[in-house]
Motif scaffolding. Structure first.
Motif, short mmCIF file in Angstrom:
data_model
loop_
_atom_site.label_atom_id
_atom_site.label_comp_id
_atom_site.label_asym_id
_atom_site.label_seq_id
_atom_site.Cartn_x
_atom_site.Cartn_y
_atom_site.Cartn_z
N VAL A 15 1.83 4.97 2.74
CA VAL A 15 1.00 6.12 3.10
C VAL A 15 1.86 7.26 3.67
CG1 VAL A 15 0.37 5.38 5.45
CG2 VAL A 15 -1.20 6.79 4.10
N PHE A 16 2.96 6.93 4.32
CA PHE A 16 3.84 7.98 4.82
C PHE A 16 4.45 8.75 3.64
CE2 PHE A 16 8.07 9.58 5.77
CZ PHE A 16 7.77 10.46 6.79
N ALA A 17 4.90 8.03 2.63
CA ALA A 17 5.48 8.69 1.44
C ALA A 17 4.44 9.57 0.75
CB ALA A 17 6.03 7.64 0.48
N LEU A 18 3.21 9.09 0.66
CA LEU A 18 2.14 9.89 0.06
C LEU A 18 1.88 11.15 0.87
CD1 LEU A 18 -0.41 7.04 -0.84
CD2 LEU A 18 0.88 8.46 -2.46
N ALA A 19 1.79 11.00 2.18
CA ALA A 19 1.52 12.14 3.06
C ALA A 19 2.65 13.16 2.98
CB ALA A 19 1.32 11.67 4.49
N ASP A 20 3.87 12.68 2.87
CA ASP A 20 5.02 13.57 2.74
C ASP A 20 4.94 14.37 1.44
OD1 ASP A 20 7.68 14.43 3.77
OD2 ASP A 20 8.37 13.50 1.90
N GLU A 21 4.51 13.73 0.36
CA GLU A 21 4.32 14.43 -0.92
C GLU A 21 3.23 15.49 -0.80
OE1 GLU A 21 3.81 11.87 -4.37
OE2 GLU A 21 5.09 10.36 -3.44
N VAL A 22 2.17 15.17 -0.08
CA VAL A 22 1.09 16.13 0.12
C VAL A 22 1.61 17.38 0.82
CG1 VAL A 22 -1.07 16.57 1.39
CG2 VAL A 22 -0.81 14.46 0.08
N MET A 78 1.94 9.98 11.96
CA MET A 78 2.33 8.62 11.56
C MET A 78 3.67 8.26 12.18
SD MET A 78 1.40 8.51 7.55
CE MET A 78 -0.17 9.12 6.97
N VAL A 79 4.61 9.20 12.14
CA VAL A 79 5.93 8.96 12.73
C VAL A 79 5.80 8.68 14.23
CG1 VAL A 79 8.16 10.02 13.27
CG2 VAL A 79 7.20 10.26 10.98
N GLU A 80 5.03 9.52 14.91
CA GLU A 80 4.87 9.34 16.34
C GLU A 80 4.17 8.01 16.64
OE1 GLU A 80 3.56 11.68 20.39
OE2 GLU A 80 3.39 12.70 18.47
N GLY A 81 3.15 7.67 15.88
CA GLY A 81 2.46 6.40 16.08
C GLY A 81 3.39 5.21 15.89
N CYS A 82 4.24 5.29 14.90
CA CYS A 82 5.18 4.19 14.64
C CYS A 82 6.18 4.01 15.78
CB CYS A 82 5.92 4.43 13.32
SG CYS A 82 4.92 4.10 11.86
N THR A 127 -4.14 9.55 -0.64
CA THR A 127 -3.62 9.37 0.72
C THR A 127 -4.74 8.99 1.68
OG1 THR A 127 -1.91 11.00 0.23
CG2 THR A 127 -2.22 10.44 2.54
N GLU A 128 -5.90 9.62 1.54
CA GLU A 128 -7.06 9.26 2.37
C GLU A 128 -7.42 7.79 2.18
OE1 GLU A 128 -9.53 13.49 2.57
OE2 GLU A 128 -10.06 12.02 1.05
N LYS A 129 -7.45 7.33 0.96
CA LYS A 129 -7.83 5.95 0.68
C LYS A 129 -6.82 4.96 1.27
CE LYS A 129 -10.40 6.92 -3.55
NZ LYS A 129 -10.42 6.82 -5.01
N VAL A 130 -5.54 5.25 1.09
CA VAL A 130 -4.51 4.34 1.58
C VAL A 130 -4.49 4.34 3.11
CG1 VAL A 130 -2.03 3.85 1.60
CG2 VAL A 130 -3.14 4.53 -0.53
N LEU A 131 -4.60 5.51 3.72
CA LEU A 131 -4.60 5.58 5.18
C LEU A 131 -5.84 4.90 5.76
CD1 LEU A 131 -3.31 6.44 7.80
CD2 LEU A 131 -4.18 8.77 7.42
N SER A 132 -6.97 5.08 5.12
CA SER A 132 -8.20 4.43 5.57
C SER A 132 -8.05 2.90 5.51
CB SER A 132 -9.37 4.88 4.70
OG SER A 132 -10.55 4.25 5.10
N ALA A 133 -7.45 2.41 4.45
CA ALA A 133 -7.24 0.96 4.31
C ALA A 133 -6.27 0.45 5.39
CB ALA A 133 -6.71 0.64 2.91
N LEU A 134 -5.23 1.22 5.66
CA LEU A 134 -4.27 0.82 6.71
C LEU A 134 -4.99 0.76 8.06
CD1 LEU A 134 -1.40 0.20 7.72
CD2 LEU A 134 -1.03 2.69 7.87
N LEU A 135 -5.79 1.76 8.35
CA LEU A 135 -6.53 1.77 9.61
C LEU A 135 -7.45 0.56 9.72
CD1 LEU A 135 -7.33 5.54 10.09
CD2 LEU A 135 -6.35 4.02 11.82
N ARG A 136 -8.18 0.27 8.66
CA ARG A 136 -9.08 -0.89 8.67
C ARG A 136 -8.30 -2.18 8.95
NH1 ARG A 136 -11.35 1.59 4.34
NH2 ARG A 136 -10.39 0.17 2.86
N SER A 137 -7.17 -2.33 8.30
CA SER A 137 -6.39 -3.57 8.49
C SER A 137 -5.81 -3.66 9.89
CB SER A 137 -5.28 -3.66 7.44
OG SER A 137 -4.22 -2.77 7.73
N LYS A 138 -5.39 -2.56 10.46
CA LYS A 138 -4.81 -2.58 11.81
C LYS A 138 -5.87 -2.80 12.88
CE LYS A 138 -0.67 -2.16 10.51
NZ LYS A 138 0.17 -3.35 10.56
N ARG A 139 -7.08 -2.33 12.64
CA ARG A 139 -8.17 -2.53 13.61
C ARG A 139 -8.59 -4.00 13.67
NH1 ARG A 139 -11.02 2.66 11.33
NH2 ARG A 139 -10.21 4.23 12.75
#
Length: 118
Positions: A9-16, A50-54, A104-116
């Motif tokens: 998702v970071f790579a996708l966001a960077d492309e955006v 994302m960088v700051e969160g990591c 990017t929205e879909k991948v980030l949403s999935a990451l959030l769901r998994s981390k929660r």
């Protein structure tokens, strides 16, 4: 500490970010300090959070920064849609950019769901 460069998702966001900077170059001069600035700041905010969160040790803080990134991404999506309706985005690349935002929205949403859940 997490490595943001290993997140898809970071790579996708960077492309955006790169696509938004390219797309907003063609906007009217009067939007330089308006929509162009807003869109660019929202786009850069996504991978930056994302960088700051990591860099945070706490799982809760990590999730919070991912949530902020998601909010910025949704803000950008609205601004992108508005730009299309205003006629500022008229080339074929705008469809690719919007598709990248949605992915990017879909991948980030999935990451959030998994981390929660963990």
């Amino acid at each position: 500490m997490r490595d943001h460069t290993r997140l898809k998702v970071f790579a996708l966001a960077d492309e955006v970010v790169l696509q938004i900077y390219q797309a907003t170059r063609q906007f009217p001069e009067q939007e330089k300090y308006g929509l162009v600035s807003q869109m660019r700041r929202a786009a850069v905010s996504v991978p930056s959070n994302m960088v700051e969160g990591c860099s945070r040790e706490s799982r809760i803080e990590y999730i919070r920064f991912l949530e902020i990134a998601f909010g910025s991404l949704k803000e950008l999506h609205y601004q992108f849609d508005l730009s299309k309706r205003l006629g500022y985005l008229i080339d074929d690349n705008s469809d690719d950019c919007e598709a990248k935002i949605i992915e990017t929205e879909k991948v980030l949403s999935a990451l959030l769901r998994s981390k929660r859940k963990t």
